[in-house]
Design a protein around this motif. Structure first.
Motif, mmCIF file in Angstrom:
data_model
loop_
_atom_site.group_PDB
_atom_site.id
_atom_site.type_symbol
_atom_site.label_atom_id
_atom_site.label_comp_id
_atom_site.label_asym_id
_atom_site.label_seq_id
_atom_site.Cartn_x
_atom_site.Cartn_y
_atom_site.Cartn_z
ATOM 1 N N ASN A 652 0.825 -1.213 0.000
ATOM 2 C CA ASN A 652 0.000 0.000 0.000
ATOM 3 C C ASN A 652 0.855 1.259 0.000
ATOM 4 O O ASN A 652 0.554 2.239 -0.692
ATOM 5 C CB ASN A 652 -0.921 0.011 1.223
ATOM 6 N N LEU A 653 1.940 1.229 0.775
ATOM 7 C CA LEU A 653 2.809 2.399 0.859
ATOM 8 C C LEU A 653 3.451 2.703 -0.491
ATOM 9 O O LEU A 653 3.558 3.864 -0.897
ATOM 10 C CB LEU A 653 3.888 2.177 1.924
ATOM 11 N N ALA A 654 3.869 1.648 -1.195
ATOM 12 C CA ALA A 654 4.483 1.844 -2.511
ATOM 13 C C ALA A 654 3.482 2.470 -3.479
ATOM 14 O O ALA A 654 3.814 3.406 -4.216
ATOM 15 C CB ALA A 654 4.995 0.498 -3.050
ATOM 16 N N ALA A 655 2.242 1.963 -3.483
ATOM 17 C CA ALA A 655 1.219 2.520 -4.367
ATOM 18 C C ALA A 655 0.934 3.977 -4.028
ATOM 19 O O ALA A 655 0.781 4.826 -4.924
ATOM 20 C CB ALA A 655 -0.062 1.690 -4.257
ATOM 21 N N PHE A 656 0.887 4.288 -2.741
ATOM 22 C CA PHE A 656 0.624 5.664 -2.306
ATOM 23 C C PHE A 656 1.745 6.595 -2.759
ATOM 24 O O PHE A 656 1.490 7.693 -3.269
ATOM 25 C CB PHE A 656 0.483 5.695 -0.781
ATOM 26 N N GLU A 657 2.999 6.167 -2.586
ATOM 27 C CA GLU A 657 4.131 7.023 -2.939
ATOM 28 C C GLU A 657 4.232 7.215 -4.448
ATOM 29 O O GLU A 657 4.593 8.300 -4.920
ATOM 30 C CB GLU A 657 5.424 6.425 -2.383
ATOM 31 N N ILE A 658 3.913 6.183 -5.217
ATOM 32 C CA ILE A 658 3.939 6.321 -6.681
ATOM 33 C C ILE A 658 2.882 7.316 -7.125
ATOM 34 O O ILE A 658 3.136 8.192 -7.967
ATOM 35 C CB ILE A 658 3.728 4.949 -7.352
ATOM 36 N N ALA A 659 1.671 7.199 -6.562
ATOM 37 C CA ALA A 659 0.591 8.125 -6.917
ATOM 38 C C ALA A 659 0.954 9.553 -6.539
ATOM 39 O O ALA A 659 0.711 10.501 -7.297
ATOM 40 C CB ALA A 659 -0.698 7.698 -6.231
ATOM 41 N N LYS A 660 1.551 9.720 -5.390
ATOM 42 C CA LYS A 660 1.942 11.054 -4.921
ATOM 43 C C LYS A 660 3.003 11.664 -5.823
ATOM 44 O O LYS A 660 2.939 12.850 -6.168
ATOM 45 C CB LYS A 660 2.476 10.945 -3.487
ATOM 46 N N ALA A 661 3.984 10.837 -6.228
ATOM 47 C CA ALA A 661 5.051 11.339 -7.093
ATOM 48 C C ALA A 661 4.549 11.658 -8.496
ATOM 49 O O ALA A 661 5.076 12.543 -9.175
ATOM 50 C CB ALA A 661 6.176 10.300 -7.162
ATOM 51 N N MET A 662 3.504 10.956 -8.919
ATOM 52 C CA MET A 662 3.015 11.127 -10.289
ATOM 53 C C MET A 662 2.042 12.288 -10.431
ATOM 54 O O MET A 662 1.878 12.851 -11.513
ATOM 55 C CB MET A 662 2.321 9.822 -10.704
ATOM 56 N N LYS A 663 1.407 12.686 -9.336
ATOM 57 C CA LYS A 663 0.282 13.622 -9.403
ATOM 58 C C LYS A 663 0.649 14.939 -10.074
ATOM 59 O O LYS A 663 -0.014 15.387 -11.009
ATOM 60 C CB LYS A 663 -0.249 13.875 -7.992
ATOM 61 N N LYS A 664 1.712 15.576 -9.625
ATOM 62 C CA LYS A 664 2.061 16.891 -10.144
ATOM 63 C C LYS A 664 2.366 16.836 -11.634
ATOM 64 O O LYS A 664 1.920 17.681 -12.409
ATOM 65 C CB LYS A 664 3.258 17.453 -9.381
ATOM 66 N N THR A 665 3.124 15.817 -12.044
ATOM 67 C CA THR A 665 3.508 15.715 -13.455
ATOM 68 C C THR A 665 2.293 15.489 -14.341
ATOM 69 O O THR A 665 2.135 16.127 -15.389
ATOM 70 C CB THR A 665 4.504 14.566 -13.650
ATOM 71 N N VAL A 666 1.425 14.593 -13.923
ATOM 72 C CA VAL A 666 0.251 14.256 -14.725
ATOM 73 C C VAL A 666 -0.677 15.456 -14.859
ATOM 74 O O VAL A 666 -1.126 15.803 -15.969
ATOM 75 C CB VAL A 666 -0.499 13.055 -14.101
ATOM 76 N N ILE A 667 -0.968 16.142 -13.761
ATOM 77 C CA ILE A 667 -1.888 17.275 -13.802
ATOM 78 C C ILE A 667 -1.299 18.420 -14.622
ATOM 79 O O ILE A 667 -1.995 19.072 -15.415
ATOM 80 C CB ILE A 667 -2.236 17.731 -12.379
ATOM 81 N N ARG A 668 0.004 18.653 -14.470
ATOM 82 C CA ARG A 668 0.640 19.732 -15.231
ATOM 83 C C ARG A 668 0.570 19.468 -16.736
ATOM 84 O O ARG A 668 0.255 20.372 -17.526
ATOM 85 C CB ARG A 668 2.098 19.874 -14.791
ATOM 86 N N LYS A 669 0.833 18.247 -17.147
ATOM 87 C CA LYS A 669 0.837 17.940 -18.579
ATOM 88 C C LYS A 669 -0.572 17.912 -19.158
ATOM 89 O O LYS A 669 -0.769 18.243 -20.330
ATOM 90 C CB LYS A 669 1.535 16.602 -18.817
ATOM 91 N N SER A 670 -1.542 17.513 -18.344
ATOM 92 C CA SER A 670 -2.916 17.462 -18.856
ATOM 93 C C SER A 670 -3.473 18.854 -19.101
ATOM 94 O O SER A 670 -4.383 19.036 -19.908
ATOM 95 C CB SER A 670 -3.817 16.706 -17.881
ATOM 96 N N ARG A 671 -2.943 19.866 -18.433
ATOM 97 C CA ARG A 671 -3.428 21.237 -18.591
ATOM 98 C C ARG A 671 -2.983 21.863 -19.907
ATOM 99 O O ARG A 671 -3.522 22.886 -20.320
ATOM 100 C CB ARG A 671 -2.922 22.095 -17.433
ATOM 101 N N LYS A 672 -1.997 21.278 -20.561
ATOM 102 C CA LYS A 672 -1.467 21.861 -21.790
ATOM 103 C C LYS A 672 -2.441 21.728 -22.952
ATOM 104 O O LYS A 672 -2.257 22.370 -23.982
ATOM 105 C CB LYS A 672 -0.136 21.189 -22.154
#
Length: 978
Positions: A652-672
């Protein structure tokens, strides 16, 4: 000697412990007779003269003591009855009717008889099995025609030498459906279709492998099947025709040496379960009983050949006609389309079957994949997901289908039960085949040479155990994932059996953290060792420090913790790398203008209609857009729970940390701003990810959603509704132009449409029924739609009635476009009647609707009195010169409304001439070109007439410019270049 046949497998239905499908009840089953000499129809008849019983597998006979015989006969007369076996049949039938979650979850449930197609079974021999394992070459993998075909019900017929067969070994690779065949055999017996045997006793070797406590055969049978407690005492004392089924023999470690397993002929003597199996196969225990064993190829040789009467291999569906039959039966079932009615088969179902048949006839790669009946199940399940999914609960995801498919085939499986490490088969696949899949994705290739295979499977072979595991993998599992390529010019390469499986395994390889450098692997092992040691040392140091106040002890204590903490930070970096890989692959610009992934999957199964590529042509670059989507899907809680059962643990911790690390990049790129197909992939990724909090944050950043020209199937509509439903924010614009929407699509998207300010629904063939749904939308108290475009839809007069009702009660709509919606005069008059009740509309487009003077002037008269309506589009209607003059006379400052009819405004050019021409140019592909030419010719005449009437040189120049644009458009229309 029969030639060895390298063949693949049968439809998966889970392990022995996860029985599936609805089976008919036991009504009408044949009566069971307890004596070989009994006559059919005479219940309870007994053969009185039992002298001895001979057994198959040797030339010796073992006499039975008369006292034992008399005792058995007494038991038979006084206790046993056909009712006990009937109860046993009913119990087995009920047990086998239990369905796995996958059947209920990913489509309608069918009975075993309804969709079962028997795979081809061929007779084999021990000599073929004992041949050296072939190398991983294409020549050894190519399928050969099956010879010596034998049916399931004839497995116990006499052999070539005329000897009665008592023991059959039925083998096949992982996923060939050995358990399904056995279930079919048991069900047939329960229904009286297997009269050869009077009693069938199935055993799961997986179940037996978990118990090592001594137990007698009779006690074991009654423990598993309590209804047989009255029948068990006569086993071995009568001529009762018994069949023992031993499913999954590879789960047991059997030792046929006398030093390893002692002889036992007494069914009452407690011995380990493995000893019972060995003595049954030796024919030392109950020699008169028949036995059928199912196992994987690598475990066949565990049984000495002298104890086996016949070897049979499951060969799957080598003929495409068998594949077509399965698809016909599965996809044509009433209720498969998800509707409540089961009275008929829908046209869409028939069309699917037809397209799939044509694709199989092209000898496409899918035909090679469906040689495995298990993949036939996957194809049908995927098609059901793509075409008949009306709603998408969290349990229904594409990743979930593939994860569950692997669970059906690999649940509880270890690669080799004789290996002390008990390595999970799926874990081994993720590390080896996953590595091959990942390297293929990174290098954008789907075909692999023998060198590629050796690099992934053999480069790290260091020990005898690893080599043995590889041999078992090659024998039992390899052909489940990789198959020879059928594409011309690539016959000497391998491809993944189903293209999406490559992306799934690549995603699993990355998410499991198998993509590590040597330093990372060594560091992890060293960290675990030091971490464990530091705990023990810390306790000792804490005790010493209380007795001896040495200053260096706290420093030493902290040093011991440095390395594990340092490595923990490195692990965090590794998870950042996984998140980065996912985000980068999700937004690859070179994939921006491909079809969305759901259409890609559909094309890979049903093929692409049209001319085929020539073999000499350079194929398009391979696309791997499912790879990041599968990565997200694997991280969902449900899929991680299933993978945990397969030995692939994701914390669970690994999944949480991956999601946390991915959030900023994904949201930033989707706004383009993403192209429609890429945006659909992004929404599908969020659905597969199944992280509501993450999805809500991502969706809030989407103020404009452009999905124009995306074929919005029921599944895609459900995905859009599900993902957008995680928030309640208003959407500035939702563009669903040319998306094949219908009434059910609008119903599915209703909660989303309510929150959209600008709603584009052009070119969707929306008729009157859809307008009824739109009416309900516009009259909803939470509706915020202010700009609604319905151009190029067959609204008609009836649809106009619904829209007029909506206009009368709506409070948010300011712009309404009904351009080219077949309203006619009556439809326009209905709109005009209700327009007075509306207080907010500012612009109304009724262009290209065959309106005459009466209807056009009626609309304008109402518009003049409207509080807010100031612009009405009436171009490309059947308005006469008199009507034109009346409309030209309107003045914004005097009448409060402007009618856009022609490109002229008296002796000047209309301010909206470019707007009108742009509308014409955008809609030409969907309009009647001859009629457009006629209107353009009239417009040109009007321009020339107005130009002649003005003396102003500036206006004349403007007229000439507009005339030039109209002539250019007319010329292109006449030459067919527009």
């Amino acid at each position: 000697m029969l030639r060895a046949m390298q063949c693949q497998g049968c439809l998966p239905r889970g392990s022995w412990m996860q029985l599936c499908r609805s089976l008919p009840g036991s009504s009408g089953t044949r009566s069971v007779y307890l004596c070989a000499a009994s006559v059919p129809g005479e219940l309870g008849s007994v053969l009185v003269g039992l002298d001895n019983v001979r057994y198959q597998g040797g030339s010796q006979a073992r006499p039975i003591q008369p006292s034992s015989s008399r005792h058995g006969l007494s038991q038979l007369r006084n206790v046993a009855s056909p009712d006990a076996i009937k109860k046993h049949q009913k119990s087995l039938s009920a047990w086998f009717s239990h369905q796995p979650n996958e059947e209920r979850q990913f489509g309608p449930s069918f009975s075993l008889d309804a969709v079962h197609v028997d795979p081809v079974i061929r007779e084999s021999s021990l000599e073929e099995i004992l041949k050296p394992s072939p190398d991983l070459t294409i020549q050894n993998q190519l399928q050969q025609p099956c010879s010596q075909v034998i049916s399931l019900h004839n497995l116990f017929d006499v052999d070539a030498c005329g000897r009665q067969v008592k023991t059959v070994v039925l083998y096949g690779t992982v996923g060939t459906g050995k358990s399904t065949l056995i279930k079919k055999m048991v069900v047939d017996w329960c229904r009286g279709l297997l009269p050869r045997f009077e009693l069938v006793i199935p055993f799961s070797c997986e179940d037996l492998s978990h118990s090592h406590a001594p137990i007698s055969l009779r006690r074991l049978i009654t423990k598993k099947y309590q209804h047989l407690r009255d029948v068990v005492p006569m086993l071995g004392t009568s001529n009762l025709k018994v069949l023992f089924i031993l499913n999954g023999l590879e789960r047991l470690n059997l030792d046929f040496r006398l030093a390893g397993t002692e002889l036992c002929c007494d069914p009452n003597e407690p011995v380990p379960p493995s000893a019972i199996v060995v003595n049954l196969l030796r024919k030392y225990l109950l020699p008169e009983a028949s036995i059928i064993v199912t196992t994987r190829p690598s475990a066949v040789r565990r049984i000495p050949g002298k104890y086996v009467g016949r070897y049979a291999e499951i060969c799957g569906f080598p003929d495409t006609n068998l594949q077509k039959l399965y698809f016909q039966m599965r996809l044509s079932q009433p209720g498969c389309n998800g509707e409540n009615s089961v009275s008929s088969v829908s046209g869409e179902q028939e069309n699917l079957v037809e397209m799939l048949s044509r694709n199989l006839e092209r000898h496409n790669q899918i035909a090679a994949a469906c040689f495995l009946p298990s993949y036939c199940w996957l194809v049908c399940t995927t098609l059901h997901f793509l075409y008949f999914t009306r709603t998408v609960p969290p349990s229904q995801t594409l990743t979930g289908i593939y994860t569950s498919f692997l669970r059906l085939n690999f649940s509880g499986e270890v690669l080799d039960s004789t290996d002390p490490n008990n390595i999970s088969m799926m874990k081994y696949v993720a590390k080896t085949v996953g590595k091959l899949a990942y390297e293929g994705v990174m290098s954008r290739k789907t075909c692999f040479s023998e060198d590629d295979l050796q690099q992934c499977f053999e480069v790290e072979m260091k020990t005898e155990s690893e080599l043995n595991l590889l041999e078992v993998f090659r024998s039992d599992v390899f052909r489940f994932f990789l198959t020879p390529c059928v594409q011309p010019g690539k016959e000497h390469t391998f491809v993944f059996t189903i293209p999406a499986m490559q992306e799934y395994l690549a995603a699993l390889y990355v998410v499991l953290g198998e993509k590590k450098t040597l330093a990372q692997r060594v560091g992890k092992e060293l960290s675990e060792v030091i971490g464990k040691v530091s705990e023990d040392v810390a306790i000792v140091l804490s005790i010493i420090s209380k007795v001896l106040p040495l200053r260096f002890l706290p420093a030493l204590f902290n040093l011991l913790k440095i390395f594990p903490r340092y490595f923990s930070r490195l692990s965090g970096k590794d998870r950042d790398a996984i998140a980065h890989t996912m985000a980068e692959e999700l937004f690859k610009e070179e994939d921006y203008y491909n079809d969305d992934v759901l259409d890609q999957i559909n094309s890979s199964i049903l093929g692409v209609e049209g001319p085929m590529h020539h073999p000499d042509e350079t194929p398009d670059d391979e696309v791997f857009e499912l790879f990041p989507i599968f990565m997200g899907g694997i991280l969902s809680r449900r899929n991680r729970a299933i993978l945990e059962q397969l030995g692939c643990s994701i914390k669970n911790l690994a999944a949480f940390e991956i999601a946390k690390a991915m959030k900023k990049t994904v949201i930033r790129k989707s706004r383009k701003g993403l192209p429609p197909s890429e945006l659909m992939d992004y929404l599908f990724f969020l659905h597969e990810f199944q992280n509501e909090r993450f999805t809500a944050e991502a969706i809030r950043s989407l103020r404009t959603v452009n999905l124009s020209s995306i074929r919005m199937t029921p599944l895609k509509c459900s995905v859009l509704a599900s993902v957008m439903g995680t928030t309640c924010h208003e959407v500035e614009e939702l563009n669903l132009t040319s998306c094949n929407l219908d009434t059910s699509s609008l119903s599915t998207l209703f909660p989303v449409l309510l929150r959209c300010k600008a709603l584009h629904l052009q070119l969707n063939s929306l008729g009157s029924d859809a307008c009824k749904e739109i009416r309900d939308l516009l009259l909803h108290d939470k509706c915020v739609v202010s700009n609604l475009r319905l151009a190029n839809n067959p609204v008609g007069e009836q649809g106009a009635h619904y829209l007029a009702e909506a206009l009368a009660g709506n409070r948010s709509l300011t712009h309404l476009s009904l351009l080219h919606t077949a309203l006619g005069d009556r439809g326009a008059e209905v709109i005009a009647q209700h327009l007075a009740e509306n207080q907010h509309l500012q612009e109304l487009n009724l262009g290209y609707n065959s309106l005459t003077d009466t209807a056009a002037l009626r609309v304008v008269e109402v518009a003049k009195k409207h509080a807010t309506l100031d612009k009405v589009h009436l171009y490309f209607n059947d308005i006469s010169e008199d009507g034109k003059r009346a409309l030209h006379s309107l003045r914004m400052d005097r009448d409060g409304v402007r009618a856009l009819v022609f490109l002229t405004a008296g002796t000047d050019v209309s301010d909206y001439w470019s707007h009108i021409l742009n509308v014409v140019q955008r809609n030409l592909p969907f309009w009647d070109r001859e009629r457009v030419q006629q209107h353009l010719a009239l417009i040109l005449q009007d321009l020339e007439s107005s130009r002649r009437q003005t003396a102003n040189p500036w206006r004349k120049a403007k007229f000439l410019r507009v005339e030039s644009e109209v002539k250019k458009m007319l010329g292109k229309l006449q030459h067919g270049t527009l």
